[in-house]
Design an enzyme around this catalytic site. Structure first.
Site, PDB file in Angstrom:
ATOM      1  CE  LYS A 286      54.150 -14.022 -28.990  1.00 27.41           C
ATOM      2  NZ  LYS A 286      55.459 -14.155 -28.117  1.00 27.41           N
ATOM      3  CG  ASP A 323      56.225 -15.818 -24.729  1.00 22.81           C
ATOM      4  OD1 ASP A 323      56.295 -17.034 -25.498  1.00 22.81           O
ATOM      5  OD2 ASP A 323      55.462 -14.865 -25.423  1.00 22.81           O
ATOM      6  N   GLY A 346      63.944  -4.212 -22.117  1.00 16.27           N
ATOM      7  CA  GLY A 346      62.832  -4.334 -22.920  1.00 16.27           C
ATOM      8  C   GLY A 346      61.358  -4.179 -22.100  1.00 16.27           C
ATOM      9  N   GLY A 349      55.886  -7.356 -25.197  1.00 16.91           N
ATOM     10  CA  GLY A 349      54.957  -8.316 -24.768  1.00 16.91           C
ATOM     11  C   GLY A 349      55.982  -9.557 -24.072  1.00 16.91           C
ATOM     12  CG  ASN A 369      61.762  -0.136 -22.808  1.00 12.21           C
ATOM     13  OD1 ASN A 369      61.953  -0.986 -23.661  1.00 12.21           O
ATOM     14  ND2 ASN A 369      60.578   0.532 -23.222  1.00 12.21           N
ATOM     15  NE  ARG A 370      63.630   1.894 -28.859  1.00 10.96           N
ATOM     16  CZ  ARG A 370      63.267   1.457 -29.844  1.00 10.96           C
ATOM     17  NH1 ARG A 370      64.059   1.387 -30.855  1.00 10.96           N
ATOM     18  NH2 ARG A 370      62.021   1.170 -30.012  1.00 10.96           N
TER      19      ARG A 370
HETATM   20  P1  NAP Z   1      57.895  -6.145 -28.705  1.00 11.66           P
HETATM   21  O1  NAP Z   1      56.551  -6.125 -27.994  1.00 11.66           O
HETATM   22  O2  NAP Z   1      57.850  -5.324 -30.196  1.00 11.66           O
HETATM   23  O3  NAP Z   1      58.979  -5.503 -27.766  1.00 11.66           O
HETATM   24  C1  NAP Z   1      60.138  -4.744 -28.163  1.00 11.66           C
HETATM   25  C2  NAP Z   1      60.753  -4.220 -27.198  1.00 11.66           C
HETATM   26  O4  NAP Z   1      62.249  -3.993 -27.382  1.00 11.66           O
HETATM   27  C3  NAP Z   1      60.383  -2.949 -26.617  1.00 11.66           C
HETATM   28  O5  NAP Z   1      60.493  -2.749 -25.253  1.00 11.66           O
HETATM   29  C4  NAP Z   1      61.167  -1.845 -27.247  1.00 11.66           C
HETATM   30  O6  NAP Z   1      61.508  -0.506 -26.544  1.00 11.66           O
HETATM   31  C5  NAP Z   1      62.445  -2.708 -27.502  1.00 11.66           C
HETATM   32  N1  NAP Z   1      63.386  -2.308 -28.603  1.00 11.66           N
HETATM   33  C6  NAP Z   1      62.879  -2.434 -29.876  1.00 11.66           C
HETATM   34  N2  NAP Z   1      63.989  -1.961 -30.585  1.00 11.66           N
HETATM   35  C7  NAP Z   1      64.940  -1.738 -29.893  1.00 11.66           C
HETATM   36  C8  NAP Z   1      66.180  -0.764 -30.201  1.00 11.66           C
HETATM   37  N3  NAP Z   1      66.757  -0.670 -31.372  1.00 11.66           N
HETATM   38  N4  NAP Z   1      66.957  -0.796 -28.907  1.00 11.66           N
HETATM   39  C9  NAP Z   1      66.452  -0.617 -27.776  1.00 11.66           C
HETATM   40  N5  NAP Z   1      65.421  -1.294 -27.405  1.00 11.66           N
HETATM   41  C10 NAP Z   1      64.469  -1.829 -28.465  1.00 11.66           C
HETATM   42  O7  NAP Z   1      58.620  -7.635 -29.030  1.00 11.66           O
HETATM   43  P2  NAP Z   1      58.571  -8.799 -27.922  1.00 11.66           P
HETATM   44  O8  NAP Z   1      57.452  -9.733 -28.619  1.00 11.66           O
HETATM   45  O9  NAP Z   1      58.452  -8.602 -26.478  1.00 11.66           O
HETATM   46  O10 NAP Z   1      59.806  -9.644 -28.604  1.00 11.66           O
HETATM   47  C11 NAP Z   1      61.173  -9.137 -28.092  1.00 11.66           C
HETATM   48  C12 NAP Z   1      62.159 -10.227 -28.406  1.00 11.66           C
HETATM   49  O11 NAP Z   1      62.044 -11.390 -27.663  1.00 11.66           O
HETATM   50  C13 NAP Z   1      62.244 -10.375 -29.950  1.00 11.66           C
HETATM   51  O12 NAP Z   1      63.329 -10.434 -30.463  1.00 11.66           O
HETATM   52  C14 NAP Z   1      61.498 -11.788 -30.079  1.00 11.66           C
HETATM   53  O13 NAP Z   1      61.847 -12.526 -31.088  1.00 11.66           O
HETATM   54  C15 NAP Z   1      62.108 -12.210 -28.742  1.00 11.66           C
HETATM   55  N6  NAP Z   1      61.096 -13.533 -28.192  1.00 11.66           N
HETATM   56  C16 NAP Z   1      61.735 -14.914 -28.179  1.00 11.66           C
HETATM   57  C17 NAP Z   1      60.610 -15.897 -27.640  1.00 11.66           C
HETATM   58  C18 NAP Z   1      61.350 -16.956 -27.575  1.00 11.66           C
HETATM   59  O14 NAP Z   1      60.757 -18.147 -27.549  1.00 11.66           O
HETATM   60  N7  NAP Z   1      62.794 -17.229 -27.888  1.00 11.66           N
HETATM   61  C19 NAP Z   1      59.473 -15.530 -27.411  1.00 11.66           C
HETATM   62  C20 NAP Z   1      58.997 -14.137 -27.397  1.00 11.66           C
HETATM   63  C21 NAP Z   1      59.854 -13.248 -27.867  1.00 11.66           C
HETATM   64  P3  NAP Z   1      60.669   0.533 -26.880  1.00 11.66           P
HETATM   65  O15 NAP Z   1      59.497   0.439 -25.931  1.00 11.66           O
HETATM   66  O16 NAP Z   1      61.643   1.744 -26.655  1.00 11.66           O
HETATM   67  O17 NAP Z   1      59.913   0.575 -28.203  1.00 11.66           O
END
Ligand code: NAP
Length: 505
Positions: A286, A323, A346, A349, A369-370
């Site tokens: 993304k 999104d 969080g 993205g 956020n963590r």
């Molecule tokens: P990303 O860019 O990798 O961001 C992940 C976020 O989660 C970061 O802020 C990270 O914090 C935090 N995080 C990761 N592991 C963690 C942990 N063990 N404890 C606490 N915080 C943690 O991922 P993303 O693309 O934003 O996606 C996030 C979630 O949304 C995913 O599960 C994805 O599948 C879901 N999602 C769903 C949809 C839908 O249509 N339903 C669409 C998009 C995304 P740090 O900054 O500390 O690393």
């Protein structure tokens, strides 16, 4: 059509004969293929409208038949004499057959000369040259796609040679889906599909039902617009079933495919060459996709992540982020957003898409956020407030949004403790599993849960609108997404139960 006994093979054939007038009997799957001949006779007499191929592929061609070439040809001859209109002989065997033997076989049935490459897609012209030295009615070339671009190679080959030869061409493997669906449009006389899911005879094969009802292969023509979802991994994406349902429902001449993109250059080459008109972009591309685009809207640039690409008529690629709609739409259906107090957990993205979108709607947005620096950065750029974990249990919100992956898959973790879930609504972005630990905790505290599948559907609905200019059939998309998710969850549970059983036995 496969089976370990002739009876099983022909029971399966009977079960689908009303829907399928064209089938291949893989006689090499039977321990004694010759025993199937009386069944072939009975079946073809009973169903004279059915076109059937007899295949008894030897080991050299990737099949299961362990007998000699002569034995193979003998079985195929008997199958032809008993009603099969087509027989398949692999190139390796055909080149060794005595002159005249194949021609004699050809007087009884049409001959498909076949070639399989189980490793890659290359030198298709050379293979065709080798094949056309042997007179046959159809030349079938099946290779393996190790990149998305291999499909382009196959389809260009079909486009170039199908006016001179009757060709069947496709790529195996998960990445070969493009050629399986679009190969016929490129000039392949027909394609191959599994009779049912679980009965595949080639890697990456999809079922006949899926080819017909999901991909609507019979309606594909030169005007069909191609869309897809690209990511790595992509196998479990629900987007193809959701989007193809929407395209069918709204009578859009389009097809939507799951593209396993191992690299972005490979994906971009396909977008250009196929060409692909619209793309959904998912993990892990993304952010990285942005530098491959000609332009993005200001909202997407601010978020720094793109999940939607449109290919304009001039070939230029424009990026959007839907999104945001995935978050905003389910919320505005439930509460007024102006002034709503919303906590986003969080800062990745998806969180950025939520935070900027909600700020634009006048929400009071809080971020937890963590890692503090990432949270701080987002809070500063979006003019949102940063929350410390220690303060959380004293705060209440209208909505809490989980935008972390915590709780995904088999994880039983929750990003929040029960006393930190003080809100009217929880939007859980995770949809696999549908019931995360956080969802369970929220329910016990009387919080209304907005499931992640709703976000997935709403962001897809916005993509549909951008690509087609039509309103999306959101209710139907959500209905089909829920069914597909339930089936996927049940399959996974079934798989785990079988694995556990195997461990115990
Ligand atoms: P990303 O860019 O990798 O961001 C992940 C976020 O989660 C970061 O802020 C990270 O914090 C935090 N995080 C990761 N592991 C963690 C942990 N063990 N404890 C606490 N915080 C943690 O991922 P993303 O693309 O934003 O996606 C996030 C979630 O949304 C995913 O599960 C994805 O599948 C879901 N999602 C769903 C949809 C839908 O249509 N339903 C669409 C998009 C995304 P740090 O900054 O500390 O690393």
């Amino acid at each position: 059509m496969t089976g370990i006994e002739p009876a099983e093979m022909f029971d399966k054939a009977e079960a689908i004969v009303r829907d399928d007038g064209f089938m291949e009997f893989r006689l090499d799957y039977l321990p004694r293929p010759g025993l199937a001949v009386p069944k072939i006779k009975k079946f073809t007499e009973l169903h004279p409208h059915v076109f059937s191929i007899a295949t008894c592929r030897r080991g050299v061609g990737g099949g299961r038949f362990r007998g000699s070439l002569a034995a193979q040809l003998e079985i195929l001859t008997r199958a032809a004499d008993n009603g099969c209109q087509l027989v398949d002989v692999e190139l390796e065997g055909a080149e060794k057959a005595k002159p005249g033997v194949l021609q004699k076989l050809r007087t009884r049935a049409a001959l498909i000369l076949s070639y399989h490459d189980f490793r890659c897609t290359r030198k298709l012209e050379n293979i065709l040259e080798r094949m056309t030295a042997i007179p046959a009615d159809f030349y079938k070339i099946v290779t393996t796609a190790t990149t998305l671009s291999d499909n382009v190679v196959m389809m260009k080959f079909l486009e170039e040679h199908s006016d001179r030869h009757s060709l069947i061409g496709l790529c195996m493997g998960e990445q070969g889906i493009i050629s399986r669906v679009l190969g016929v449009r490129a000039g392949s006389v027909f394609t191959f599909a599994a009779a049912h899911p679980g009965q595949e005879t080639g890697a990456g094969q999809v079922s006949a039902q899926e080819l017909r009802s999901t991909y609507r292969i019979e309606g594909l023509d030169a005007a069909t617009r191609v869309f897809g979802v690209a990511g790595d991994p992509i196998a479990h994406s629900l987007s193809p079933i959701i989007m193809n349902t929407a395209l069918r429902r709204e009578n859009v001449n389009g097809v939507y495919l799951a593209l396993h993109a191992k690299t972005l250059p490979d994906l971009m080459a396909c977008v250009r060459d196929i060409p692909i008109h619209g793309l959904s972009i998912t993990m892990p591309y993304k952010g990285a996709i942005l530098e491959h685009l000609d332009n993005t809207d200001s909202h997407t640039a601010k978020i720094g992540a793109c999940n939607t690409i449109v290919r304009a008529q001039d070939g230029k690629l424009y990026g959007f982020n839907t999104d945001t709609s995935g978050v905003v739409r389910p919320l505005e259906q439930r509460l007024p957003l102006q002034g709503a107090k919303i906590l986003v957990v969080g800062a990745g993205g998806a969180a950025r898409a939520a935070v900027f979108g909600l700020k634009e709607r006048g929400c009071e947005v809080y971020i937890l956020n963590r890692s503090m620096p990432a949270g701080q950065k987002l809070a500063r750029s979006a003019k949102a407030r940063l929350v410390k974990r220690a303060d959380l249990r004293k705060l209440t919100f209208d909505v809490i949004i989980n935008a972390t992956p915590v709780g995904m898959g088999s994880s039983k973790e929750s990003p929040l403790n029960p006393d930190e879930i003080n809100a009217r609504y929880l939007l859980e972005m995770i949809y696999d599993p549908p019931e995360t630990r956080l969802v369970q905790l929220a329910r016990t505290r009387g919080v209304d849960v907005i499931p992640g599948i709703e976000m997935l559907v709403q962001q897809a609905a916005r993509q549909f609108e951008i690509w087609t200019g039509k309103p999306a059939p959101t209710d139907e998309m959500l209905r089909i997404a829920n069914i597909a998710l339930q089936e996927q969850t049940a399959r996974k549970a079934g798989g785990k139960a079988t694995a556990k059983k195997k461990q115990l036995s």
